[in-house]
Each structure stands twice: as structure tokens, then as C-alpha cells.
Design a protein around this motif. Structure first.
Motif, short mmCIF file in Angstrom:
data_model
loop_
_atom_site.label_atom_id
_atom_site.label_comp_id
_atom_site.label_asym_id
_atom_site.label_seq_id
_atom_site.Cartn_x
_atom_site.Cartn_y
_atom_site.Cartn_z
N PHE A 1 0.85 -1.20 0.00
CA PHE A 1 0.00 0.00 0.00
C PHE A 1 0.89 1.25 0.00
O PHE A 1 0.65 2.20 -0.75
N SER B 1 -2.95 -4.89 -2.03
CA SER B 1 -4.21 -4.48 -2.64
C SER B 1 -4.20 -2.97 -2.75
O SER B 1 -3.42 -2.29 -2.08
N SER B 2 -5.07 -2.44 -3.59
CA SER B 2 -5.25 -0.98 -3.63
C SER B 2 -6.44 -0.54 -2.80
O SER B 2 -6.63 0.63 -2.55
N HIS B 3 -7.23 -1.52 -2.33
CA HIS B 3 -8.38 -1.21 -1.47
C HIS B 3 -8.87 -2.51 -0.82
O HIS B 3 -9.00 -3.53 -1.50
N SER C 1 -11.96 -4.02 1.79
CA SER C 1 -13.25 -3.70 2.40
C SER C 1 -13.84 -4.98 3.02
O SER C 1 -13.34 -6.07 2.76
N ASP D 1 -9.01 2.98 5.56
CA ASP D 1 -9.33 4.23 4.87
C ASP D 1 -8.64 4.38 3.52
O ASP D 1 -8.88 5.36 2.81
N ASP E 1 -7.77 3.93 -0.33
CA ASP E 1 -8.37 3.54 -1.61
C ASP E 1 -7.55 4.15 -2.75
O ASP E 1 -7.65 5.33 -3.05
N ARG F 1 -7.43 2.68 -5.87
CA ARG F 1 -7.82 1.99 -7.11
C ARG F 1 -7.72 2.88 -8.34
O ARG F 1 -7.30 2.41 -9.40
N HIS G 1 -6.79 -9.05 -6.59
CA HIS G 1 -6.42 -7.67 -6.28
C HIS G 1 -5.10 -7.30 -6.96
O HIS G 1 -4.94 -6.19 -7.47
#
Length: 263
Positions: A103, A125-127, A129, A195, A197, A199, A224
């Protein structure tokens, strides 16, 4: 300079770091997973330091770095790296980040690409959830009597069941690392992941980029990594038959992939 050293960055946080290898070689920064210290890379240092001046550091909240209270942000974690490089008078580096380190690598590629030569994003990953999952982990971490349950959750997410069941020496090493993590630091880093993100922004990364995926990764799924590789212009994707800590589970294949890319 192989011992732990420290810099105090702009907000007063102490960041722990160490160098391995000869000072004249290109600098390679290693950035680790949440829940670990810079010792996550111990198995790679002998080989990497033959080619690079290897710089490792502990995230704020982990290892030898201090653990300021409250939520951390990915922006803050990225600026920690920039301020560390500035304090050490280092202009440009290769950067290899795994999981949370990946990240941070993405953040650097978007916001400070002039400081990066080649970028390696491993098991990341880029995000991630939903946010509610991280909120629950933060509460559980802060309320738990100790880190033992948290440690087992991480170990089962990071390694194949056979390695955990056999309690291999490396499992014991990572368990000890997890048990020593500051709970406030872990909660702060959970908030940064919650928090984050990236993407859309990662389409702006201009650096030569390698993405390493774990085929059986349940934390940052291989899909991802495929998404990151599809969005970052010209990125190369390599999939290893690993769970989450590819460098530990498949060290030879991981190292060959990294060195081939850094050339």
C-alpha cells in the motif's frame, strides 16, 4: 551499520531503521506487513545485500518505532518513508513493499514517483473492504487481554494450514513478533488500511512496476494483484503458489522474481 538506528520525523514520531550491505550500492527499501517488524525480511537479507544497500524500517506503532495514539493514515505512512529518506540524504531508491508495505509503495508511486526507481508491490491491494471489518478488528485489538488471539488470526491468514499445524520454527518466529506488537500501533495501522483507496490513483504511477501475487492469498486476493497490474501502466504480474507472506513461504522463487526485475 547493521544495528537499529532511529530518526525523529516531523510529527515527533521515532522511526527505527537499519542498513545491511555496502553503502556504495543502489539503495533498496523493504517495507513489511502489518503485524510484523523489519525482521520479516531476515531470510532475504543475505542475498539482497550482495546487490543492494538494503534499508529496512519499522512502521510507526511497530517494532522499534514509537506508537503515537490514534488512527494512522496511508498518507502519513508514505510521508514517514519520505522523511526517513530525507533524514538519511537519500534521493532515489528501489522500493519493495509487501501487504501494508505494498500500500505504501503504491502511495509513493502516485505521490513521490521521483524518489522511486523500480517499484515492487507484493501480496497487496489498492483497497480492502468492508470498513466495518477493520472497525471490528480495532475494537477487538484494543479490548483484548493480550495479543495471543490476534496473533493466531494473523498466522492462519498468512501461512498455509500445514505450516501452522506443524508449528514450524518460522511460525514461532512470527508468533513472537505478533505477540510483541503494540496494540495501539496495530489499531492505528488497521485504520490506515481501512481508509486507503488507491484503485484510481495508481493509474498515475510512472515507475517500472512488478506485482507479486499469492495464488492462495486470503488477505489480499490474487485478483487484487491482477487489478493493480492492469491499472498501473506497463506493470508486470507474477503469481507464486503462496498464501500471504510469499517471501517466507517461497523464498527462492520470491528472490528470483525480485532480482530478475531489479536486474
Amino acid at each position: 551499520m547493521n544495528e537499529l538506528n532511529f530518526v525523529i520525523i516531523g510529527d515527533g514520531t521515532r522511526i527505527a531503521y537499519r542498513f545491511d550491505g555496502e553503502a556504495g550500492k543502489p539503495v533498496l527499501v523493504l517495507s513489511n506487513s502489518i503485524g510484523t517488524t523489519l525482521h520479516m525480511w531476515d531470510g532475504q537479507i543475505d542475498e539482497l545485500s550482495q546487490h543492494f544497500h538494503v534499508l529496512r524500517y519499522d512502521f510507526r506503532g511497530h517494532g522499534g518505532s514509537s506508537a503515537p495514539a490514534g488512527a494512522y493514515s496511508l498518507d502519513r505512512l508514505g510521508r514517514d518513508v519520505i522523511e526517513l529518506l530525507d533524514a538519511l540524504a537519500i534521493g532515489r531508491v528501489h522500493f519493495l513493499g509487501l501487504s501494508l508495505g505494498g500500500f505504501v509503495g503504491q502511495w509513493l508511486g502516485v505521490h513521490a514517483p521521483e524518489r522511486i526507481d523500480r517499484l515492487i508491490l507484493s501480496n497487496t491491494s489498492s483497497h480492502l473492504s468492508p470498513a466495518s471489518y477493520f472497525d471490528e478488528r480495532i475494537v477487538a485489538t484494543l479490548q483484548a487481554p493480550d495479543m495471543s488471539e490476534t496473533a493466531e488470526v494473523f498466522l492462519n491468514n498468512w501461512f498455509p494450514a500445514r505450516m501452522v499445524a506443524a508449528n514450524e520454527p518460522v511460525i514461532e518466529e512470527f508468533r513472537a513478533m505478533l505477540l510483541g506488537i503494540d496494540r495501539h500501533g496495530l489499531a492505528g495501522l488497521f485504520a490506515a488500511v481501512r481508509d486507503a483507496d488507491l484503485r484510481r490513483p495508481i493509474a498515475l504511477i510512472p515507475n517500472p512496476t512488478l506485482v507479486i501475487a499469492g495464488e492462495h492469498d486470503t488477505v489480499t486476493a490474487a485478483s487484487h494483484s491482477e487489478l493493480i497490474a492492469a491499472v498501473v501502466p506497463g506493470a508486470k504480474l507474477v503469481v507464486l503458489p503462496a498464501v500471504h507472506l510469499s517471501n517466507v513461504e517461497y523464498p527462492a522463487e520470491f528472490m528470483r522474481t525480485v532480482l530478475d526485475f531489479l536486474g
